[in-house]
Design a protein around this motif. Structure first.
Motif: not given
Length: 133
Positions: A108, A111, A114, A120, A126
């Protein structure tokens, strides 16, 4: 073999290898582009990717003053594969129609950017910002 196409079916492609790793970018640009929590892609060597139909219908847009860009169907607007770097293509996994059975989210990115509403829920690594951060 892996196949994919846009929503209207005018543009299609194939990937000449099995796909497994999925990378999700949660940055605000990807969220605006897709209208969702980001974009989920697989990365494929250019020599393992080919358009099978509708290449003339592909449109391209680059964000002014930024290195971000996107490719999409000029008929239906579906996000399509595009150049990731000089050697690789990114393939939006939501456009896959065959060969996606072994996909797993492994990373990901962005992050820290986001959406506040997004959670998530998988074990993908991450990264606060870009890949490797």
């Amino acid at each position: 073999m892996t196949n994919g196409e846009c929503n209207c079916g005018e543009v299609a492609y194939e990937v000449l290898q099995e796909l497994s790793d999925v990378y999700i970018c949660h940055c605000s640009i990807c969220r605006r582009s897709t209208g969702s929590g980001g974009i989920a892609v697989a990365i494929v060597p250019k020599d393992k990717f080919r358009w099978t139909k509708g290449e003339a219908d592909i449109k391209y847009w680059a964000k002014p003053g930024h290195d971000w860009h996107t490719s999409f169907c000029g008929n239906c607007g579906s996000t399509l594969p595009g150049e990731n770097d000089p050697s690789n293509v990114y393939v939006p996994v939501g456009t896959l129609t065959r060969g996606y059975e072994n996909l797993k989210v492994v990373h990901h990115m962005w992050v820290s950017s986001k959406g506040s509403w997004e959670e998530i829920g998988d074990l993908g690594k991450r990264h606060p910002e870009g890949f490797g951060s």
